[in-house]
Design a protein around this motif. Structure first.
Motif, PDB file in Angstrom:
ATOM      1  N   ASP A 134      33.409  39.746  39.915  1.00 44.85           N
ATOM      2  CA  ASP A 134      33.917  38.378  40.088  1.00 44.85           C
ATOM      3  C   ASP A 134      32.769  37.441  40.450  1.00 44.85           C
ATOM      4  O   ASP A 134      32.642  36.336  39.900  1.00 44.85           O
ATOM      5  N   TYR A 135      31.961  37.876  41.393  1.00 44.84           N
ATOM      6  CA  TYR A 135      30.849  37.066  41.890  1.00 44.84           C
ATOM      7  C   TYR A 135      29.834  36.790  40.783  1.00 44.84           C
ATOM      8  O   TYR A 135      29.423  35.641  40.567  1.00 44.84           O
ATOM      9  N   VAL A 136      29.440  37.838  40.065  1.00 45.61           N
ATOM     10  CA  VAL A 136      28.432  37.673  39.013  1.00 45.61           C
ATOM     11  C   VAL A 136      28.985  36.843  37.861  1.00 45.61           C
ATOM     12  O   VAL A 136      28.285  35.985  37.312  1.00 45.61           O
ATOM     13  N   ALA A 137      30.241  37.083  37.494  1.00 45.34           N
ATOM     14  CA  ALA A 137      30.844  36.349  36.384  1.00 45.34           C
ATOM     15  C   ALA A 137      30.931  34.861  36.693  1.00 45.34           C
ATOM     16  O   ALA A 137      30.712  34.016  35.817  1.00 45.34           O
ATOM     17  N   GLN A 138      31.242  34.526  37.944  1.00 43.74           N
ATOM     18  CA  GLN A 138      31.296  33.113  38.324  1.00 43.74           C
ATOM     19  C   GLN A 138      29.922  32.470  38.154  1.00 43.74           C
ATOM     20  O   GLN A 138      29.796  31.349  37.658  1.00 43.74           O
ATOM     21  N   HIS A 139      28.890  33.192  38.551  1.00 40.59           N
ATOM     22  CA  HIS A 139      27.520  32.689  38.421  1.00 40.59           C
ATOM     23  C   HIS A 139      27.161  32.488  36.949  1.00 40.59           C
ATOM     24  O   HIS A 139      26.564  31.470  36.573  1.00 40.59           O
ATOM     25  N   GLY A 169      36.532  53.667  32.961  1.00 37.50           N
ATOM     26  CA  GLY A 169      37.851  53.051  32.865  1.00 37.50           C
ATOM     27  C   GLY A 169      37.960  51.659  33.447  1.00 37.50           C
ATOM     28  O   GLY A 169      39.044  51.244  33.886  1.00 37.50           O
ATOM     29  N   ILE A 170      36.862  50.916  33.466  1.00 35.00           N
ATOM     30  CA  ILE A 170      36.906  49.513  33.893  1.00 35.00           C
ATOM     31  C   ILE A 170      36.868  48.635  32.655  1.00 35.00           C
ATOM     32  O   ILE A 170      35.971  48.784  31.818  1.00 35.00           O
ATOM     33  N   GLU A 171      37.849  47.753  32.511  1.00 37.33           N
ATOM     34  CA  GLU A 171      37.919  46.873  31.350  1.00 37.33           C
ATOM     35  C   GLU A 171      37.106  45.607  31.611  1.00 37.33           C
ATOM     36  O   GLU A 171      37.550  44.704  32.328  1.00 37.33           O
ATOM     37  N   LEU A 172      35.919  45.561  31.037  1.00 36.50           N
ATOM     38  CA  LEU A 172      35.020  44.436  31.288  1.00 36.50           C
ATOM     39  C   LEU A 172      35.570  43.135  30.705  1.00 36.50           C
ATOM     40  O   LEU A 172      35.149  42.041  31.114  1.00 36.50           O
ATOM     41  N   GLU A 173      36.538  43.241  29.801  1.00 40.30           N
ATOM     42  CA  GLU A 173      37.131  42.045  29.191  1.00 40.30           C
ATOM     43  C   GLU A 173      37.798  41.142  30.224  1.00 40.30           C
ATOM     44  O   GLU A 173      38.075  39.965  29.944  1.00 40.30           O
TER      45      GLU A 173
END
Length: 202
Positions: A134-139, A169-173
């Motif tokens: 969440d943190y990296v995606a916001q950046h 099993g983590i959906e990066l989408e």
């Protein structure tokens, strides 16, 4: 220089950095389970911890730990712009990102690769990784790279670690900014060359 690596794991990041830097190097594949290299060398004599990466700078001089190796590579080829100059605030920001990726993302994946880890525990680790994403995606929703100055060794490291999502099993989408980031980084010729050399793509 010689990079000791294992395909697709964290050693891919310094491998990318070496190609981005345009430095001469050779590759030596490591079998961590056997503790031997492809040429039959005892890998524990290279890195007593037994894991990759390790960079043999010259005979008898070996540097370990990915973030340190990548900064060394960047400083060997400053014209490539893989790291801001030492002593600048931008360099400290790079080190902040490298520390975050290595401690919060890279090591966050480690429990998920352990077959004996209970499913409930794995779910908790995935949730924690999700908060980090969440943190990296916001950046990355407002810029193409982790640093304002453009592509750096931190981007290579983030690219490699986020590439493990499908295996656990983590959906990066769930994080479109991270998906777009990965597409940008993978399109770089040096990244393509490193992945091809490790047999990750054709």
């Amino acid at each position: 220089m010689k990079l000791y690596y294992n395909p697709g794991v964290c050693s891919l990041a310094p491998h990318i950095a070496l190609r981005e830097a345009g430095l001469g190097f050779s590759l030596e594949k490591v079998d961590p389970a056997a503790g031997r290299t492809a040429s039959g060398q005892d890998y524990l004599a290279v890195n007593p911890n037994g894991y990759v990466p390790a960079l043999e700078i010259e005979p008898g001089l070996v540097l370990t730990e990915g973030p340190a190796i990548m900064q060394y590579i960047a400083d060997r080829a400053p014209e490539a712009g893989l790291a801001p100059a030492n002593g600048t605030m931008e360099r400290y920001k790079l080190q902040s990102w490298l520390n975050f990726i290595t401690s919060e993302i890279h090591k966050g994946f480690s429990p998920l690769f352990k077959p004996g880890m209970p499913a409930e525990a794995k779910t908790q680790f995935k949730e924690l990784l999700g908060k980090r994403f969440d943190y990296v995606a916001q950046h990355l929703s407002t810029q193409d790279h982790l640093l304002d100055s453009g592509f750096s060794v931190a981007d290579a490291y983030l690219f490699v670690t986020t590439g493990w999502c499908g295996f656990v099993g983590i959906e990066l989408e769930r994080w479109p900014a991270l998906v777009a980031f990965r597409k940008r980084i993978q399109a770089r010729p040096a990244v393509q060359a490193a992945m091809r050399a490790e047999g990750l793509i054709k």
